[in-house]
Design a protein around this motif. Structure first.
Motif, PDB file in Angstrom:
ATOM      1  N   ALA A   9       0.830  -1.204   0.000  1.00  0.00           N
ATOM      2  CA  ALA A   9       0.000   0.000   0.000  1.00  0.00           C
ATOM      3  C   ALA A   9       0.864   1.255   0.000  1.00  0.00           C
ATOM      4  O   ALA A   9       0.548   2.239  -0.677  1.00  0.00           O
ATOM      5  CB  ALA A   9      -0.926  -0.011   1.219  1.00  0.00           C
ATOM      6  N   ARG A  10       1.965   1.222   0.756  1.00  0.00           N
ATOM      7  CA  ARG A  10       2.874   2.375   0.787  1.00  0.00           C
ATOM      8  C   ARG A  10       3.527   2.595  -0.565  1.00  0.00           C
ATOM      9  O   ARG A  10       3.660   3.724  -1.025  1.00  0.00           O
ATOM     10  CB  ARG A  10       3.945   2.170   1.862  1.00  0.00           C
ATOM     11  N   ARG A  11       3.926   1.492  -1.193  1.00  0.00           N
ATOM     12  CA  ARG A  11       4.533   1.623  -2.529  1.00  0.00           C
ATOM     13  C   ARG A  11       3.535   2.191  -3.529  1.00  0.00           C
ATOM     14  O   ARG A  11       3.872   3.041  -4.358  1.00  0.00           O
ATOM     15  CB  ARG A  11       5.067   0.274  -3.007  1.00  0.00           C
ATOM     16  N   ALA A  12       2.290   1.704  -3.449  1.00  0.00           N
ATOM     17  CA  ALA A  12       1.263   2.207  -4.355  1.00  0.00           C
ATOM     18  C   ALA A  12       1.005   3.690  -4.122  1.00  0.00           C
ATOM     19  O   ALA A  12       0.886   4.471  -5.075  1.00  0.00           O
ATOM     20  CB  ALA A  12      -0.030   1.411  -4.172  1.00  0.00           C
ATOM     21  N   LEU A  13       0.953   4.086  -2.840  1.00  0.00           N
ATOM     22  CA  LEU A  13       0.740   5.499  -2.529  1.00  0.00           C
ATOM     23  C   LEU A  13       1.909   6.346  -3.025  1.00  0.00           C
ATOM     24  O   LEU A  13       1.711   7.445  -3.568  1.00  0.00           O
ATOM     25  CB  LEU A  13       0.570   5.677  -1.018  1.00  0.00           C
ATOM     26  N   THR A  14       3.130   5.828  -2.860  1.00  0.00           N
ATOM     27  CA  THR A  14       4.317   6.549  -3.343  1.00  0.00           C
ATOM     28  C   THR A  14       4.273   6.724  -4.852  1.00  0.00           C
ATOM     29  O   THR A  14       4.550   7.806  -5.382  1.00  0.00           O
ATOM     30  CB  THR A  14       5.594   5.795  -2.942  1.00  0.00           C
ATOM     31  N   HIS A  15       3.899   5.661  -5.566  1.00  0.00           N
ATOM     32  CA  HIS A  15       3.807   5.726  -7.023  1.00  0.00           C
ATOM     33  C   HIS A  15       2.744   6.724  -7.467  1.00  0.00           C
ATOM     34  O   HIS A  15       2.949   7.485  -8.425  1.00  0.00           O
ATOM     35  CB  HIS A  15       3.494   4.340  -7.599  1.00  0.00           C
ATOM     36  N   ILE A  16       1.619   6.740  -6.769  1.00  0.00           N
ATOM     37  CA  ILE A  16       0.547   7.679  -7.116  1.00  0.00           C
ATOM     38  C   ILE A  16       1.010   9.121  -6.923  1.00  0.00           C
ATOM     39  O   ILE A  16       0.770   9.998  -7.771  1.00  0.00           O
ATOM     40  CB  ILE A  16      -0.711   7.394  -6.268  1.00  0.00           C
ATOM     41  N   LEU A  17       1.700   9.369  -5.793  1.00  0.00           N
ATOM     42  CA  LEU A  17       2.197  10.723  -5.532  1.00  0.00           C
ATOM     43  C   LEU A  17       3.222  11.142  -6.574  1.00  0.00           C
ATOM     44  O   LEU A  17       3.211  12.271  -7.073  1.00  0.00           O
ATOM     45  CB  LEU A  17       2.803  10.790  -4.136  1.00  0.00           C
ATOM     46  N   LEU A  18       4.131  10.214  -6.927  1.00  0.00           N
ATOM     47  CA  LEU A  18       5.157  10.537  -7.922  1.00  0.00           C
ATOM     48  C   LEU A  18       4.532  10.788  -9.295  1.00  0.00           C
ATOM     49  O   LEU A  18       4.963  11.693 -10.030  1.00  0.00           O
ATOM     50  CB  LEU A  18       6.181   9.402  -8.006  1.00  0.00           C
TER      51      LEU A  18
END
Length: 279
Positions: A9-18
Motif C-alpha cells: 500500500a505504501r509503494r502504491a501510494l508513493t507511485h501515485i504521488l510521484l
C-alpha cells in the motif's frame, strides 16, 4: 504481518504521488502542445483543457511563415552549433591543463576562475557590450557567439578539470613512453576518452544557447534579420493582443531541436553521470 500488508500500500501510494508530481511537471508542456492545435476561439473556450476540439495542424505552417522562422532557425542553429564547438574546445584544453599539469600560480588561477563564476551576468553585460562594440562586432552573429562562449567557459572548465582528474595516470605515462607529446596526448588520448563529458556539456551548452533570449536581443537589436528563434517568438505579440495559439506552435517548433539533440546524446549523458558517481 501488519508491516508486510502495508508495504504494498505504501509503494502504491508513493507511485501515485510521484505520478501526480510528474504530471504536474509536464502539464505546461502538454498544454502548450494542445493549445498549439486550437483555433483562437477554442483557446478561449477550452481554457486549461489539453485536448483540442478540432486539431489545426496548419497552425505550425502559419507560425513558421508569420514569424520568419526559417531565417531565425538558421541564425539560432549557427549560433548554437558554433558556441558548442568553441566552448568544448576551449574548456577541454583549459580543464586538461589545470587537471594534468603543474605550474606556478596554479591555485591562484583556479581561485580567480572561481570568483568569476560567482559574478552575476547582469553586472558584466555593460562592459561586455562596450568591448563587443569596440571590436566592431555589434549587430553580428559573432557577437552573440563570443559572448555566449565566454559565459560558459568557467563552468565547462571546471567540469572537464574534474573529469580529467579522475583518469588514471598510467594512461598518460603509457602515451608518453610511446613518444606522445602534450598535444598528441590531449587530442588523441584524453579527449576521445572524455566523450561522455563532452556530450553532457555540449548538450547543456546547446540548450542554453538555443533558449537564450537576452543576449541575442541585446547584441542584434539593430538588425532584426539576425534574431534567433527565442527573440522571433515576439512576432506573435504586440501592444494590444497576443496570438496564443501561434505562440504555442512556435514554442513547440523551437523545442524540437533540443529534444532531438537530447535523444542523440542521452547515452553519453548516462555514461558521464555514472562515471561521476563511480569516481
Amino acid at each position: 504481518m501488519n508491516r508486510l500488508g502495508t508495504a504494498p500500500a505504501r509503494r502504491a501510494l508513493t507511485h501515485i504521488l510521484l505520478l501526480g508530481f510528474g504530471f504536474a511537471y509536464v502539464y505546461p508542456f502538454l498544454w502548450a502542445v494542445g493549445s498549439s492545435l486550437k483555433s483562437k476561439l477554442d483557446f478561449l473556450d477550452t481554457g486549461l483543457s489539453l485536448i483540442p476540439p478540432a486539431p489545426r495542424w496548419e497552425n505550425y505552417a502559419q507560425a513558421w511563415q508569420e514569424a520568419s522562422f526559417g531565417t531565425y532557425f538558421m541564425n539560432t542553429l549557427i549560433i548554437s552549433v558554433t558556441s558548442v564547438l568553441l566552448t568544448l574546445l576551449f574548456t577541454a584544453m583549459a580543464g586538461f591543463a589545470l587537471a594534468r599539469t603543474t605550474f606556478p600560480g596554479k591555485k591562484i588561477v583556479i581561485g580567480v576562475i572561481m570568483i568569476t563564476f560567482l559574478l552575476p551576468h547582469g553586472y558584466t553585460i555593460i562592459p561586455v557590450f562596450d568591448l563587443v562594440n569596440a571590436l566592431g562586432l555589434l549587430n553580428t552573429l559573432w557577437s552573440v557567439i563570443l559572448v555566449q562562449v565566454g559565459g560558459g567557459l568557467v563552468f565547462g572548465t571546471f567540469m572537464f578539470m574534474a573529469y580529467f582528474s579522475t583518469m588514471p595516470r598510467e594512461l598518460e605515462e603509457a602515451a608518453r613512453v610511446d613518444g606522445a607529446g602534450f598535444n598528441t596526448l590531449f587530442f588523441r588520448v584524453m579527449l576521445p576518452l572524455a566523450k561522455p563529458m563532452a556530450a553532457t556539456l555540449g548538450l547543456f551548452t546547446f540548450i542554453s544557447s538555443w533558449n537564450n533570449f537576452f543576449l541575442p536581443l541585446v547584441f542584434t537589436l539593430g538588425r532584426p534579420e539576425l534574431r534567433t528563434v527565442g527573440v522571433g517568438l515576439y512576432a506573435f505579440t504586440n501592444q494590444t493582443t497576443t496570438n496564443w495559439t501561434l505562440l504555442c506552435a512556435g514554442a513547440i517548433i523551437s523545442l524540437a531541436p533540443i529534444v532531438i539533440v537530447f535523444i542523440v546524446a542521452q547515452r553519453y549523458i548516462v555514461e558521464a553521470i555514472a562515471g561521476a558517481v563511480k569516481a
